[in-house]
Design a protein around this motif. Structure first.
Motif, mmCIF file in Angstrom:
data_model
loop_
_atom_site.group_PDB
_atom_site.id
_atom_site.type_symbol
_atom_site.label_atom_id
_atom_site.label_comp_id
_atom_site.label_asym_id
_atom_site.label_seq_id
_atom_site.Cartn_x
_atom_site.Cartn_y
_atom_site.Cartn_z
ATOM 1 N N GLN A 66 -30.265 -6.460 31.567
ATOM 2 C CA GLN A 66 -31.209 -7.137 30.933
ATOM 3 C C GLN A 66 -30.285 -8.208 29.950
ATOM 4 O O GLN A 66 -30.822 -9.388 29.871
ATOM 5 N N ALA A 67 -28.995 -7.962 29.534
ATOM 6 C CA ALA A 67 -28.234 -9.200 29.036
ATOM 7 C C ALA A 67 -28.057 -10.187 29.817
ATOM 8 O O ALA A 67 -28.150 -11.427 29.463
ATOM 9 N N SER A 68 -27.890 -9.804 31.129
ATOM 10 C CA SER A 68 -27.308 -10.855 32.142
ATOM 11 C C SER A 68 -28.619 -11.663 32.334
ATOM 12 O O SER A 68 -28.804 -13.000 32.528
ATOM 13 N N TYR A 69 -29.645 -11.460 32.664
ATOM 14 C CA TYR A 69 -30.969 -12.018 32.998
ATOM 15 C C TYR A 69 -31.498 -12.661 31.868
ATOM 16 O O TYR A 69 -31.941 -13.773 32.043
ATOM 17 N N LEU A 70 -31.409 -12.033 30.559
ATOM 18 C CA LEU A 70 -31.987 -12.912 29.424
ATOM 19 C C LEU A 70 -30.926 -14.247 29.125
ATOM 20 O O LEU A 70 -31.549 -15.183 29.081
ATOM 21 N N THR A 71 -29.815 -13.884 29.154
ATOM 22 C CA THR A 71 -28.598 -15.158 28.956
ATOM 23 C C THR A 71 -28.902 -15.941 30.200
ATOM 24 O O THR A 71 -28.845 -17.221 29.802
ATOM 25 N N LEU B 209 -30.209 -20.080 29.457
ATOM 26 C CA LEU B 209 -29.417 -21.148 29.807
ATOM 27 C C LEU B 209 -30.015 -22.095 30.840
ATOM 28 O O LEU B 209 -30.012 -23.283 30.836
ATOM 29 N N GLN B 210 -30.860 -21.350 31.800
ATOM 30 C CA GLN B 210 -31.497 -22.111 32.764
ATOM 31 C C GLN B 210 -32.656 -23.008 32.310
ATOM 32 O O GLN B 210 -32.732 -24.181 32.595
ATOM 33 N N GLU B 211 -33.383 -22.350 31.242
ATOM 34 C CA GLU B 211 -34.261 -23.447 30.767
ATOM 35 C C GLU B 211 -33.698 -24.333 29.910
ATOM 36 O O GLU B 211 -34.189 -25.330 29.895
ATOM 37 N N ARG B 212 -32.654 -24.017 29.239
ATOM 38 C CA ARG B 212 -32.124 -25.394 28.436
ATOM 39 C C ARG B 212 -31.459 -26.134 29.257
ATOM 40 O O ARG B 212 -31.683 -27.322 28.996
ATOM 41 N N VAL B 213 -30.931 -25.696 30.451
ATOM 42 C CA VAL B 213 -30.325 -26.899 31.214
ATOM 43 C C VAL B 213 -31.376 -27.867 31.859
ATOM 44 O O VAL B 213 -31.311 -29.214 31.806
ATOM 45 N N MET B 214 -32.518 -27.383 32.110
ATOM 46 C CA MET B 214 -33.529 -28.104 33.098
ATOM 47 C C MET B 214 -34.650 -28.753 31.941
ATOM 48 O O MET B 214 -35.098 -29.822 32.467
ATOM 49 N N THR B 215 -34.755 -28.482 30.548
ATOM 50 C CA THR B 215 -35.663 -28.986 29.728
ATOM 51 C C THR B 215 -35.093 -29.998 28.660
ATOM 52 O O THR B 215 -35.843 -30.762 28.255
ATOM 53 N N ARG B 216 -34.009 -29.696 28.433
ATOM 54 C CA ARG B 216 -33.236 -30.579 27.451
ATOM 55 C C ARG B 216 -32.944 -32.043 27.635
ATOM 56 O O ARG B 216 -32.701 -32.356 28.960
ATOM 57 N N THR B 217 -33.026 -32.892 26.988
ATOM 58 C CA THR B 217 -32.504 -34.404 27.025
ATOM 59 C C THR B 217 -31.088 -34.519 26.661
ATOM 60 O O THR B 217 -30.636 -34.147 25.465
ATOM 61 N N TYR B 218 -30.296 -35.211 27.551
ATOM 62 C CA TYR B 218 -28.894 -35.259 27.423
ATOM 63 C C TYR B 218 -28.484 -36.953 27.044
ATOM 64 O O TYR B 218 -29.223 -37.659 27.749
#
Length: 275
Positions: free
Chosen positions: A119-124, A128-137
């Motif tokens: 649970q901890a691994s998949y939630l983390t 992180l997966q959504e944050r990398v793909m959806t945020r603007t850099y």
């Protein structure tokens, strides 16, 4: 059909010595289907020569005529280790002794530890997966910035880390023998890599909870293929579970806010990638 417009578009820029505009360079790269075919062509550059080599070694009967330094590698990759598997089936090897002193408390602790770790691994990983793909850099006052687009790089880093951890575990612990040819593992490997690429690409068009619910509905095609191909029979509660999952996914998708996806094409692209 595709080269002629690109050549015609590049003639004025070559004549004036100017660089090609970035909008022209990114027009094809922003289309996910084009990136998918480029990605598949990259894997085909390995799969097609490998398939031809496997057919060549089998047609030449390399298992009986081959020799040299490369023989063990080719034998393991193309033909497998049938001799070892036969010896295992004949019972010539001593049976493995399983430990019997594990108590109930130890089994409960192991179950809780594995559940909490998963649970901890998949939630983390999901956050992180959504944050990398959806945020603007790189956003500034004059530059709106850009989003991360290279899903193949994320899949590559994911698989390199998994390969390293699995290699260390196999080197430190004793593994059971197997007789399957190594190339047969590529069937599951390629489908897993391509599905991971589609998973990262889908986050550009859908939200992460939608993706999680869609992945949870994999039981439906699994049951369909089991019924049609393997002629399996399922219990009534299994059909009920599949129906509830499909209803839940449909309700979630239909209740999504209109501000998240302004374009019907974008939403359709996300559904196609999920499928």
């Amino acid at each position: 059909r595709f080269c002629l417009p690109l050549v015609l578009a590049s003639l004025p820029t070559m004549a004036t010595g100017e660089e090609i505009p970035s909008a022209l360079q990114d027009s094809w790269g922003d289309f996910w289907l084009f990136r998918f075919f480029v990605n598949a062509a990259g894997y085909a550059s390995i799969v097609v020569p490998g398939f031809l080599l496997i057919q060549y070694f089998k047609r030449r009967n390399y298992l009986e005529t081959g020799r040299g330094i490369c023989f063990p590698v080719i034998k393991s990759c193309v033909f497998g280790s049938e001799v070892k598997s036969v010896h295992q089936e004949d019972g010539s090897l001593p049976p493995r002794v399983e430990p019997t002193e594990s108590s109930t408390a130890r089994q409960v602790f192991k179950l809780l530890f594995c559940a909490a770790g998963l649970q901890a691994s998949y939630l983390t990983w999901g956050v992180l997966q959504e944050r990398v793909m959806t945020r603007t850099y790189g956003a500034t006052e004059t530059d709106p910035g850009e989003k991360f687009k290279d899903s193949q790089f994320l899949v590559f880093m994911n698989r390199i880390l998994a390969f390293t951890v699995a290699g260390l575990y196999c080197a430190l612990t004793k593994q059971p023998r197997h007789g399957a040819p190594m190339y047969k593992y590529s069937f599951a490997s390629l489908s897993n890599i391509l599905s991971s690429w589609c998973q990262y690409e889908a986050l550009k068009y859908i939200s992460f909870p939608t993706q999680v619910l869609a992945k949870a509905s994999k039981v439906i095609p699994v049951m369909m293929m089991g019924k049609l191909v393997s002629h399996k029979s399922y219990e009534y509660w299994e059909y009920l579970t599949a129906a509830l999952i499909s209803v839940g996914v449909s309700m979630f998708l239909l209740s999504s806010g209109p501000n998240k996806h302004m374009s019907t094409v974008t939403t359709f692209s996300g559904i196609v990638l999920l499928a």
